[in-house]
Design an enzyme around this catalytic site. Structure first.
Site, mmCIF file in Angstrom:
data_model
loop_
_atom_site.group_PDB
_atom_site.id
_atom_site.type_symbol
_atom_site.label_atom_id
_atom_site.label_comp_id
_atom_site.label_asym_id
_atom_site.label_seq_id
_atom_site.Cartn_x
_atom_site.Cartn_y
_atom_site.Cartn_z
ATOM 1 C CG ASP A 31 31.124 8.763 0.119
ATOM 2 O OD1 ASP A 31 31.742 8.221 1.204
ATOM 3 O OD2 ASP A 31 30.890 9.213 -1.204
ATOM 4 C CB ILE A 32 33.906 10.132 -4.282
ATOM 5 C CG1 ILE A 32 34.638 11.159 -5.459
ATOM 6 C CG2 ILE A 32 33.393 8.979 -4.330
ATOM 7 C CD1 ILE A 32 35.760 11.017 -6.259
ATOM 8 C CG ASN A 86 28.815 0.442 5.302
ATOM 9 O OD1 ASN A 86 27.628 -0.001 5.899
ATOM 10 N ND2 ASN A 86 28.925 0.862 4.172
ATOM 11 C CD GLU A 94 30.421 -0.438 -2.393
ATOM 12 O OE1 GLU A 94 30.239 0.683 -2.809
ATOM 13 O OE2 GLU A 94 29.214 -0.563 -2.853
ATOM 14 C CB VAL A 95 36.582 1.531 0.511
ATOM 15 C CG1 VAL A 95 38.737 2.035 0.707
ATOM 16 C CG2 VAL A 95 36.312 2.156 -0.715
ATOM 17 C CG HIS A 99 35.104 3.846 5.204
ATOM 18 N ND1 HIS A 99 36.095 2.654 4.759
ATOM 19 C CD2 HIS A 99 34.140 4.270 5.116
ATOM 20 C CE1 HIS A 99 35.098 2.357 4.297
ATOM 21 N NE2 HIS A 99 33.913 3.155 4.357
ATOM 22 C CG HIS A 101 29.933 6.009 5.718
ATOM 23 N ND1 HIS A 101 29.971 6.849 4.524
ATOM 24 C CD2 HIS A 101 30.314 4.958 5.410
ATOM 25 C CE1 HIS A 101 30.477 5.223 3.729
ATOM 26 N NE2 HIS A 101 30.601 4.570 4.390
HETATM 27 P P1 AMP Z 1 32.607 1.384 2.058
HETATM 28 O O1 AMP Z 1 30.938 0.833 1.516
HETATM 29 O O2 AMP Z 1 31.112 1.904 4.100
HETATM 30 O O3 AMP Z 1 32.969 0.744 2.470
HETATM 31 O O4 AMP Z 1 32.111 2.774 1.884
HETATM 32 C C1 AMP Z 1 33.444 3.979 0.594
HETATM 33 C C2 AMP Z 1 32.541 5.049 0.473
HETATM 34 O O5 AMP Z 1 34.154 5.523 -0.055
HETATM 35 C C3 AMP Z 1 31.531 5.085 0.195
HETATM 36 O O6 AMP Z 1 31.041 6.135 0.449
HETATM 37 C C4 AMP Z 1 31.669 6.200 -1.234
HETATM 38 O O7 AMP Z 1 31.330 6.578 -2.280
HETATM 39 C C5 AMP Z 1 33.663 6.650 -0.814
HETATM 40 N N1 AMP Z 1 34.614 6.558 -1.879
HETATM 41 C C6 AMP Z 1 35.271 5.716 -3.003
HETATM 42 N N2 AMP Z 1 36.380 5.753 -3.308
HETATM 43 C C7 AMP Z 1 36.349 7.492 -2.816
HETATM 44 C C8 AMP Z 1 37.367 8.746 -3.028
HETATM 45 N N3 AMP Z 1 38.183 8.765 -4.167
HETATM 46 N N4 AMP Z 1 37.498 10.179 -2.282
HETATM 47 C C9 AMP Z 1 35.791 9.857 -1.436
HETATM 48 N N5 AMP Z 1 35.035 8.977 -0.926
HETATM 49 C C10 AMP Z 1 35.012 8.132 -1.949
#
Ligand code: AMP
Ligand code: ZN
Length: 110
Positions: A31-32, A86, A94-95, A99, A101
């Protein structure tokens, strides 16, 4: 690949990621913005918006993703870990590409 999906771009190699595992079905990268000492994401290569978009056809893929968690956590030397999926904006997603975590080595309060 779904246009404008961040994780589809990572799957396609258009955006670089700190990838630790990859096979025909999934990619795993750190995770970034890590919320724990170890924080990686298990991502299907197939674009699925969230767990809500899954059905019986995705059962094997979902099982594969979950079974990867202990294997990869073990490889990182973790004795235990926390998993999180999530789902939907109200679920903290958010994405919008499914996925899992995986957190370890100092757990977040999620
Ligand atoms: P979620 O809130 O469950 O959708 O989590 C999305 C996750 O993606 C968050 O923990 C972000 O920090 C992570 N994220 C967003 N952009 C990137 C990226 N380019 N590379 C790795 N992780 C990312
Ligand atoms: Zn996607």
């Amino acid at each position: 690949m779904t246009t404008n999906c961040l994780f589809c771009k990572i799957v396609a190699g258009d955006i670089t990621s700190d990838t630790t595992y990859e096979d025909d079905d999934v990619i795993v990268f750190n995770d970034i913005k890590p919320m724990a000492k170890v924080h990686f994401l298990i991502v299907p290569k197939l674009h699925l918006e969230s767990l809500k978009s899954c059905d019986k056809a995705h059962q094997a893929l979902l099982g594969k993703m979950l079974l990867l968690a202990p294997k990869l956590a073990d490889e990182q030397g973790l004795k235990g870990f926390k998993t999180l999926i999530n789902t939907g904006r109200e679920g903290g997603q958010e994405v919008f590409h499914l996925h899992v975590h995986v957190f370890g080595g100092g757990l977040p309060t999620v």
